[in-house]
Design an enzyme around this catalytic site. Structure first.
Site, PDB file in Angstrom:
ATOM      1  N   HIS A 156       7.403  -2.120  -4.368  1.00 57.66           N
ATOM      2  CA  HIS A 156       8.333  -3.017  -3.685  1.00 57.66           C
ATOM      3  C   HIS A 156       9.741  -2.825  -4.234  1.00 57.66           C
ATOM      4  CE1 HIS A 156       4.675  -5.086  -2.319  1.00 57.66           C
ATOM      5  NE2 HIS A 156       5.438  -5.606  -1.362  1.00 57.66           N
ATOM      6  N   LYS A 160      11.982  -8.051  -6.188  1.00 52.47           N
ATOM      7  CA  LYS A 160      10.738  -8.823  -6.128  1.00 52.47           C
ATOM      8  C   LYS A 160      10.409  -9.364  -7.509  1.00 52.47           C
ATOM      9  CE  LYS A 160       6.028  -8.738  -4.277  1.00 52.47           C
ATOM     10  NZ  LYS A 160       6.256 -10.005  -3.540  1.00 52.47           N
TER      11      LYS A 160
END
Length: 270
Positions: A156, A160
């Site tokens: 990600h 995040k």
């Protein structure tokens, strides 16, 4: 009947995509949009912020002041904020779509309890493709799981805040449940130093955080001489936003109960 949706975290990356998805969905309108106290976006028009044109919905930080303007709340924020919004929705009897990840067991229990009063779709990932992958993982685990090594790799963007991703954990839970294992016992989330040989019943996790990666997940079922990989790559947050709005329309027909995207997409029939 038109469904009036409210979005919290409206100024964030996901919030703007949700506003756009609502504007593109027949039978759904944006009723309210919220941001945190002190945000520089308070007072802005939500539609203009999301580049969909003027909607006449000003971003505010007060749910109570807008409680008559929406029927259902969509929340992709952080656990502590989501739980506060959940309490409000229970008190006002408004359904919720929850895409927030990173809840501890107590937080999940509060969501379960709230579902005795309101309808909730709670999912780690609202992509149609990812939820299809969940079913494929169950089938692969049933055939190969007891005879191979299982590893889950996820990537990600750098912003995040939780790891592994909620989607990766859900993948692990689907596999573990199929194999009759407890992910808390069999999941391996870190490997460092002299770890010893890999145990056959482990479900391993590896996390990558880099750049602007929207979301990538790959699950290995690896045996000697062959490996099956089941993977999903998201290239736009719009896939999650459209799934969440689809879930909202589906949930509008429910009085109470806890659901996930398997219910929304009727994947139990596969």
């Amino acid at each position: 009947m038109t469904l009036r949706v409210a979005i919290v975290g409206a100024g964030g990356r996901m919030g703007r995509q949700l506003i756009q998805a609502v504007s593109e969905t027949e039978g759904v309108v944006l009723g309210a949009a919220f941001e945190r106290q002190g945000s520089s976006l308070l007072g802005a028009d939500a539609g203009e912020l999301a580049n969909v044109g003027h909607l006449g919905v000003q971003i505010t930080d007060d749910l109570a002041s807008q409680q008559d303007q929406f029927d259902l709340l969509i929340d992709f924020t952080r656990p502590e904020g989501t739980l506060a919004h959940l309490a409000f929705c229970v008190a006002q009897h408004k359904n919720m779509v929850i895409g927030t990840t990173g809840f501890d067991d107590d937080g999940k229990a509060k969501i379960q309890q709230a579902a005795d009063s309101i309808g909730i779709v709670f999912a780690s990932n609202f992509s149609v493709g990812v939820n299809l992958v969940f079913k494929l993982l169950e089938k692969a685990a049933k055939v190969m799981g007891d005879y191979c090594d299982i590893e889950i790799i996820e990537a990600h963007h750098r912003h995040k805040v939780d790891a592994p991703s909620g989607t990766a954990l859900s993948m692990g839970e689907h596999i573990a449940k199929t194999l009759g294992r407890d992910l808390k016992t069999h999941g391996v989330f870190t490997r460092d130093g002299i770890t010893g040989e890999r145990k056959r019943d482990e479900i391993g996790f590896a996390t990558i955080r880099a750049s602007d990666v929207v979301g990538e997940h790959s699950v290995w079922f690896a045996d000697i001489g062959e490996r099956v990989e089941i993977a999903h790559k998201a290239t736009s947050r719009m896939t999650f936003a459209k799934g969440a709005v689809r879930a909202a329309k589906w949930l509008a027909q429910k009085e109470k109960g806890l659901f996930d995207m398997t219910d929304v997409l009727d994947l139990n029939q596969l």
